[in-house]
Design a protein around this motif. Structure first.
Motif, PDB file in Angstrom:
ATOM      1  N   ARG A 189     -75.530  40.877  60.279  1.00  0.00           N
ATOM      2  CA  ARG A 189     -74.658  41.406  59.863  1.00  0.00           C
ATOM      3  C   ARG A 189     -75.117  42.513  60.278  1.00  0.00           C
ATOM      4  O   ARG A 189     -76.055  42.852  60.155  1.00  0.00           O
TER       5      ARG A 189
ATOM      6  N   ALA B  33     -73.384  29.712  69.961  1.00  0.00           N
ATOM      7  CA  ALA B  33     -72.124  30.421  68.741  1.00  0.00           C
ATOM      8  C   ALA B  33     -72.756  30.963  67.994  1.00  0.00           C
ATOM      9  O   ALA B  33     -72.292  31.936  67.829  1.00  0.00           O
ATOM     10  N   ARG B  34     -74.513  31.244  67.426  1.00  0.00           N
ATOM     11  CA  ARG B  34     -74.746  31.707  66.352  1.00  0.00           C
ATOM     12  C   ARG B  34     -75.065  33.487  67.388  1.00  0.00           C
ATOM     13  O   ARG B  34     -75.397  34.167  67.020  1.00  0.00           O
TER      14      ARG B  34
ATOM     15  N   GLU C 226     -74.572  34.187  70.108  1.00  0.00           N
ATOM     16  CA  GLU C 226     -73.505  34.827  70.735  1.00  0.00           C
ATOM     17  C   GLU C 226     -72.554  35.984  69.924  1.00  0.00           C
ATOM     18  O   GLU C 226     -72.436  36.862  70.285  1.00  0.00           O
ATOM     19  N   ASP C 227     -72.926  35.565  68.386  1.00  0.00           N
ATOM     20  CA  ASP C 227     -72.209  36.225  67.131  1.00  0.00           C
ATOM     21  C   ASP C 227     -73.284  37.302  67.115  1.00  0.00           C
ATOM     22  O   ASP C 227     -72.929  38.478  66.676  1.00  0.00           O
ATOM     23  N   LEU C 228     -74.355  37.441  67.238  1.00  0.00           N
ATOM     24  CA  LEU C 228     -75.812  38.399  66.957  1.00  0.00           C
ATOM     25  C   LEU C 228     -75.985  39.348  68.389  1.00  0.00           C
ATOM     26  O   LEU C 228     -76.304  40.107  67.957  1.00  0.00           O
TER      27      LEU C 228
ATOM     28  N   GLY D 160     -73.094  39.957  69.517  1.00  0.00           N
ATOM     29  CA  GLY D 160     -72.551  41.293  69.759  1.00  0.00           C
ATOM     30  C   GLY D 160     -72.376  41.650  68.828  1.00  0.00           C
ATOM     31  O   GLY D 160     -72.032  43.215  68.683  1.00  0.00           O
ATOM     32  N   ARG D 161     -73.465  41.452  67.883  1.00  0.00           N
ATOM     33  CA  ARG D 161     -73.573  42.800  67.109  1.00  0.00           C
ATOM     34  C   ARG D 161     -74.102  43.291  67.039  1.00  0.00           C
ATOM     35  O   ARG D 161     -74.525  44.790  66.663  1.00  0.00           O
TER      36      ARG D 161
END
Length: 319
Positions: free
Chosen positions: A89, A181-182, A184-186, A188-189
């Protein structure tokens, strides 16, 4: 929690404050507030004359409210990354540079802050004033983002080995998709984090609040951040490739199942046709006139099943 940091011989010394009396004699260069209570905010107001709003770290601030000067104080809102394996996050941090003291307000402890505190205790002459603290935080943030990108490289390499070097069943594909997916989210953050850091450094350089050496250090941090952009773009491409490859293997597995039903339906069509014709209500039923009627019909049905399978196997359609 309220922590103050004083400067002595270029080293930061941390002290946790539990009362207004303990804060009064301290001459800090950095005041760090983690989930500050109204009482702690009142201590800051009484000691430094700084009013900290209750909504200072709200996420719904307008873009124009992220960087501004007011009453001789410089206000900066920045997002810092927490690379948590379960829930990565971005955490909002509010910085206020007031009377040569840096105030930082945030809702939870941050790895970047812990890294700076460790470095400042061990490395002499690392920090000279409050502006150096802010620059060193952004420098540590860029390094932390780079380390997180290296972690994504390692995790995606493990996914590649599972997806591209072994047979992928549905369970393995589902696990791979979750891992991709995990990451990719990281990724992007991280990209959002470095973009926010770039904007904050650009504001500090435009506001002419930095000295010559600090200005050059800010430029170096910006160059380090620019070098991360190509890595995030490459990782996005790699993630998309692995995602497409995994989905392709899932489609192949599904096509194998559909292929079984297609072959079975085609192979069973001739005996079904024979049984339908033979079972019609003829005027003179064959089994009444010919004792071998039933065995003959069954033999034809078996032959009509074997022949398609033999043909499909010869063509390699059953492999």
């Amino acid at each position: 929690m309220l922590n103050v940091f004083t400067l002595a011989s270029g080293r930061l010394f941390q002290e946790e404050i539990d009362s207004a009396a303990a804060l009064a004699p301290v001459e800090p260069v950095w005041v760090d507030l983690e989930n500050p209570s109204p009482v702690e905010k009142s201590w800051i107001a009484g000691r430094f004359g700084l009013i900290i709003p209750d909504n200072i770290i709200d996420d719904d601030l307008e873009e124009s409210a992220r960087f501004y000067e007011e009453g001789g104080a410089i206000h900066i809102r920045s997002d810092f990354l927490i690379d948590d394996e379960e829930a990565p996050r971005n955490v909002r941090v509010a910085f206020i540079l007031h009377r040569n003291v840096l105030f930082s307000i945030h809702s939870e402890d941050l790895p970047v802050f812990r890294l700076l505190r460790m470095r400042a205790r061990r490395i002499p002459a690392l920090i000279e004033d409050a502006k150096d603290v802010l620059l060193k935080l952004y420098d540590a943030d860029a390094e932390y983002s780079a380390d997180a990108l290296e972690g994504i490289y390692d995790d995606l390499d493990k996914v590649s080995q599972r997806v591209l070097k072994s047979e992928v069943n549905d369970a393995a594909a589902a696990t791979a998709l979750a891992d991709i997916a995990r990451q990719e989210d990281l990724n992007g953050r991280i990209r959002r984090n470095v973009m926010d850091t770039r904007r904050a450094l650009s504001f500090m350089m435009r506001s002419r609040m930095l000295g010559a050496d600090q200005f050059e250090e800010a430029r170096q941090i910006l160059r380090d951040i620019d070098s991360l952009d190509s890595h995030t773009a490459f990782l996005f491409d790699k993630i998309n490739f692995l995602m497409d490859a995994t989905v392709g293997f899932i489609n192949i597995n599904q096509n194998k199942i559909i292929k079984i039903f297609s072959v079975a339906s085609v192979a069973l069509l001739p005996p079904t046709l024979i049984a339908s014709i033979y079972g019609m209500n003829f005027k003179a039923m064959p089994e009444l006139d010919w004792s071998l009627g039933y065995p003959f019909a069954l033999a034809i049905m078996v032959a009509s099943v074997i022949t398609p399978f033999w043909y499909f196997r010869r063509k390699g359609w059953l492999n």
